[in-house]
Design a protein around this motif. Structure first.
Motif, short mmCIF file in Angstrom:
data_model
loop_
_atom_site.label_atom_id
_atom_site.label_comp_id
_atom_site.label_asym_id
_atom_site.label_seq_id
_atom_site.Cartn_x
_atom_site.Cartn_y
_atom_site.Cartn_z
N ASP A 444 22.45 -41.79 -47.73
CA ASP A 444 21.62 -42.47 -48.57
C ASP A 444 20.34 -41.75 -48.90
O ASP A 444 19.69 -42.51 -49.64
CB ASP A 444 21.58 -43.91 -48.24
CG ASP A 444 22.93 -44.82 -47.96
OD1 ASP A 444 23.92 -44.36 -48.67
OD2 ASP A 444 22.91 -45.48 -46.94
N ARG A 445 20.12 -40.71 -48.59
CA ARG A 445 18.85 -40.04 -48.72
C ARG A 445 18.98 -38.79 -49.55
O ARG A 445 17.90 -38.08 -49.40
CB ARG A 445 17.94 -40.16 -47.40
CG ARG A 445 17.96 -41.35 -46.66
CD ARG A 445 17.32 -41.35 -45.25
NE ARG A 445 15.60 -40.88 -45.70
CZ ARG A 445 14.85 -40.86 -44.54
NH1 ARG A 445 15.31 -41.15 -43.51
NH2 ARG A 445 13.69 -40.47 -44.87
N VAL A 446 20.00 -38.56 -49.97
CA VAL A 446 20.29 -37.15 -50.82
C VAL A 446 18.97 -37.34 -51.91
O VAL A 446 18.96 -38.38 -52.66
CB VAL A 446 21.82 -37.15 -51.37
CG1 VAL A 446 21.64 -35.68 -52.27
CG2 VAL A 446 22.62 -36.70 -50.21
N GLY A 447 18.59 -36.06 -52.14
CA GLY A 447 17.49 -35.95 -53.03
C GLY A 447 16.10 -36.14 -52.51
O GLY A 447 15.00 -35.84 -53.24
N GLU A 448 15.77 -36.84 -51.29
CA GLU A 448 14.65 -36.86 -50.60
C GLU A 448 14.16 -35.77 -50.29
O GLU A 448 14.84 -34.64 -49.71
CB GLU A 448 14.60 -38.03 -49.52
CG GLU A 448 14.68 -39.30 -50.01
CD GLU A 448 14.49 -40.40 -48.80
OE1 GLU A 448 13.72 -40.06 -47.65
OE2 GLU A 448 15.01 -41.53 -49.00
N VAL A 449 12.86 -35.65 -49.95
CA VAL A 449 11.88 -34.28 -49.26
C VAL A 449 11.65 -34.67 -47.98
O VAL A 449 11.05 -35.83 -47.84
CB VAL A 449 10.91 -33.92 -50.42
CG1 VAL A 449 10.01 -32.85 -49.74
CG2 VAL A 449 11.42 -33.52 -51.67
N PHE A 450 11.75 -33.77 -47.04
CA PHE A 450 11.35 -34.07 -45.61
C PHE A 450 10.45 -32.69 -45.33
O PHE A 450 10.67 -32.02 -45.87
CB PHE A 450 12.55 -34.06 -44.76
CG PHE A 450 13.65 -35.01 -45.07
CD1 PHE A 450 13.69 -36.23 -44.39
CD2 PHE A 450 14.59 -34.92 -46.21
CE1 PHE A 450 14.44 -37.30 -44.70
CE2 PHE A 450 15.46 -36.00 -46.15
CZ PHE A 450 15.55 -37.25 -45.72
N GLU A 451 9.75 -33.16 -44.37
CA GLU A 451 9.02 -32.14 -43.56
C GLU A 451 9.80 -31.43 -42.49
O GLU A 451 10.34 -32.24 -41.69
CB GLU A 451 7.77 -32.63 -42.90
CG GLU A 451 6.77 -33.40 -43.70
CD GLU A 451 5.93 -32.11 -44.75
OE1 GLU A 451 5.95 -30.92 -44.24
OE2 GLU A 451 5.46 -32.51 -45.78
N GLY A 452 9.89 -30.29 -42.26
CA GLY A 452 10.74 -29.43 -41.44
C GLY A 452 10.33 -28.07 -40.95
O GLY A 452 9.08 -27.68 -41.70
N SER A 453 10.90 -27.36 -40.14
CA SER A 453 10.34 -25.78 -39.81
C SER A 453 11.65 -25.28 -39.60
O SER A 453 12.94 -25.67 -39.11
CB SER A 453 9.68 -26.12 -38.46
OG SER A 453 8.50 -27.17 -38.39
N VAL A 454 11.42 -23.86 -40.05
CA VAL A 454 12.41 -22.89 -40.12
C VAL A 454 12.52 -22.50 -38.68
O VAL A 454 11.65 -21.73 -38.20
CB VAL A 454 12.28 -21.77 -41.10
CG1 VAL A 454 13.19 -20.81 -40.85
CG2 VAL A 454 11.93 -22.28 -42.42
N VAL A 455 13.84 -22.63 -37.95
CA VAL A 455 14.01 -22.41 -36.73
C VAL A 455 14.82 -20.94 -36.31
O VAL A 455 15.07 -20.53 -35.33
CB VAL A 455 14.49 -23.39 -35.75
CG1 VAL A 455 13.36 -24.63 -35.58
CG2 VAL A 455 15.63 -24.22 -36.27
N ASP A 456 15.74 -20.56 -37.57
CA ASP A 456 16.40 -19.55 -37.31
C ASP A 456 16.85 -18.96 -38.76
O ASP A 456 16.80 -19.85 -39.80
CB ASP A 456 17.69 -19.94 -36.87
CG ASP A 456 18.43 -18.69 -36.04
OD1 ASP A 456 17.79 -17.36 -36.35
OD2 ASP A 456 19.45 -18.72 -35.82
N VAL A 457 16.78 -17.71 -38.88
CA VAL A 457 17.12 -16.88 -40.18
C VAL A 457 18.19 -15.98 -39.98
O VAL A 457 18.39 -15.21 -39.18
CB VAL A 457 15.97 -16.44 -40.79
CG1 VAL A 457 16.22 -15.54 -42.22
CG2 VAL A 457 14.78 -17.42 -41.15
N GLU A 458 19.21 -16.17 -40.93
CA GLU A 458 20.28 -15.08 -40.92
C GLU A 458 19.65 -13.70 -41.14
O GLU A 458 18.96 -13.25 -41.96
CB GLU A 458 21.42 -15.33 -41.91
CG GLU A 458 22.32 -16.52 -41.30
CD GLU A 458 23.27 -16.89 -42.28
OE1 GLU A 458 23.70 -15.92 -43.11
OE2 GLU A 458 24.02 -18.05 -42.36
N GLU A 459 20.12 -12.71 -40.15
CA GLU A 459 19.51 -11.32 -40.24
C GLU A 459 20.00 -10.32 -41.72
O GLU A 459 19.18 -10.02 -42.36
CB GLU A 459 20.12 -10.47 -39.32
CG GLU A 459 19.57 -10.80 -37.95
CD GLU A 459 20.06 -9.70 -36.79
OE1 GLU A 459 20.58 -8.74 -36.99
OE2 GLU A 459 19.66 -10.14 -35.76
#
Length: 511
Positions: A444-459
């Protein structure tokens, strides 16, 4: 070793339950037992192969979740009057009696029940139910170590010195009768209040000694929290307001979801140490016998530990470079949501574990489990895991100085692959359930903005990675600017673009 346990509380017809039913069908999870298997199980329940040794006078007890009825283990703990290596004042050490359900007393090799167990391999756990390895008349009846029930068991006797180190080991078949079924909360309360009788009170003493020895040898036990998904009816005023507003961001709903963590009690850790103690003793018996099935795990690669360091940074957990992974894990508090989320991520380091068989004295190259920091074997959960039935038979033969049974050796070629496939299926069930629950939590929260952190990135695709939200503790796929690079280890704002339980997993885009 721990897994990411999920438990659902709520109405039986809620949308998440419907999605879980669909997930079972999608993953081709075994359904009802075939009639031939049920008939054979009912017959076995009435006429198991009984041992001659009677240990029913031993006042065993079990410690399990309050609703559990498939009870694999029962224990009795006592002090020893004296031993050659005892160093503690006034004590010669401890005696651990550990009874394990004797599934082989009920299952005939080559029969329909045996074949079905090899097809299922493990009990599968969903947030709302389980798919058992054996029919309930055995796993929750005749073979289960229920209180007041006389049944066959594989009885371990492990004599420890005053420091908790193993001195002698004996294992034999026996008739046993558990006296009490305790929940972890019951056991913890009795121990904390000082009302526990010695066989239970010693769980803390022995458990803490074994924890100290684990630290000494470099082992790690993860206090992985259980995730609870609580379904709640949406407040009437919220539903009415959403209907009036007619917004897409907050649709009116009959239920809402709350994801919480339940940290394990100390009694759960101490109980796990008794199981680890037995698994290590089993591995030593197998190695001395020259035949066995070990649970092995190589040391984690640097890349996996590096990813955990990024996760720690994202969750604002201080991990200085001079501090080891083991020391950090022991310093965490599973009651802290950030620490709980990190402990769940730590289970990724256990993914390289294998079942490693050997025979006729030809030992494998790797004989240890890096998290246990010692040789280790699965042998304490035969009602829920196929390999444990075979491990018990090997240990019984090793202790008696007799050859390993032919039916055990006949399974050696196929057993590792069967266990690997069963473990993969259990892992996929676990991952899909986590995805489903996270989608239900955020649907029910599609469209909301959250605080987060990038923990992995694809090479190969640096604009695609994984984000860990600050709150709630959700992990999801993240897409950044096309052609750009996500800031690994950094915090950013992300927008939820999809979340639909059973249909669409959680996805985010960077703001």
């Amino acid at each position: 070793m721990p897994r990411r346990h999920l438990r659902l509380k709520g109405a039986p017809e809620a949308p998440v339950r419907a999605a879980l039913r669909a997930l079972r069908a999608e993953l081709d999870v075994p359904g009802a037992f075939p009639l031939q298997v049920l008939v054979e199980a009912e017959h076995a329940a009435k006429s198991p192969r009984l041992p001659s040794y009677d240990a029913t006078d031993l006042p065993l007890f079990t410690i399990d979740p309050p609703t559990a009825t498939d009870l694999d283990q029962a224990m009795h703990l006592s002090r020893r009057p004296g031993s050659a290596s005892g160093t503690g004042p006034g004590t010669g050490g401890y005696r651990v009696r550990y009874a394990i359900a004797d599934v082989a007393a009920f299952v005939t090799p080559g029969g329909a029940l045996d074949a079905e167990a090899h097809r299922r391999v493990t009990t599968l756990y969903f947030p709302d139910d389980k798919v058992p390895l054996h029919p309930a008349c055995l796993s929750e009846g005749a073979a289960s170590l229920l209180p007041g029930h006389i049944c066959p068991a594989v009885l371990w006797t492990l004599d420890l010195d005053a420091d908790g180190r193993t001195e002698t080991v004996d294992v034999r078949r026996a008739l046993v009768r558990s006296r009490a079924k305790l929940s972890y909360a019951d056991a913890q309360k009795k121990i904390d209040e000082g009302t526990a009788e010695e066989p239970l009170a010693l769980l803390r003493e022995i458990g803490q000694l074994r924890e100290h020895l684990e630290i000494e040898r470099g082992g790690i036990s993860l206090a992985v929290p259980e995730q609870e998904i609580i379904e709640r009816a949406a407040p009437a005023d919220r539903a009415a307001a959403a209907a009036i507003a007619d917004t897409s961001a907050h649709q009116a709903a009959d239920v809402t979801y709350e994801l919480t963590y339940r940290a394990p009690l100390p009694a759960e850790r101490w109980n796990a140490q008794i199981s680890l103690l037995t698994g290590m003793a089993a591995a030593d018996l197998m190695l001395a016998h020259g035949t066995g099935v070990l649970r092995t795990l190589p040391a984690a690669p640097d890349g996996a530990v590096g990813r955990l360091r990024r996760t720690a940074d994202a969750l604002r957990i201080d991990w200085p470079h001079h501090v080891s992974y083991a020391h950090l894990v022991r310093s965490l508090d599973p009651h802290d949501p950030r620490h709980a989320a990190f402990l769940l991520e730590c289970t990724t380091l256990l993914r390289g574990a294998h079942y490693t068989p050997f025979r006729d004295g030809d030992l494998p190259d790797i004989t240890t489990h890096s998290a246990v920091a010692a040789p280790y074997a699965h042998c304490t959960a035969p009602l829920r895991r196929l390999v444990d039935r075979y491990s018990s038979e090997i240990c019984l033969a090793a202790a008696a100085g007799t050859p390993t049974p032919d039916w055990v050796l006949a399974a050696f070629d196929a057993l590792p692959d069967e266990m690997a496939e069963g473990t993969r299926r259990a892992g996929r069930v676990e991952r899909e359930c986590v995805d489903l629950v996270e989608a239900a939590l955020l649907k029910d929260r599609v469209g909301e903005v959250f605080e987060g952190s990038v923990v992995d990135v694809e090479e190969d695709r640096p604009a695609v990675g994984i984000v860990q939200l600050a709150s709630p503790a959700v992990v999801g796929r993240l897409a950044g600017t096309p052609g750009g690079r996500l800031p690994l280890g950094e915090r950013l704002r992300v927008r939820l673009t999809q979340a639909e339980p059973g249909a669409a997993k959680v996805r985010f885009v960077a703001e």
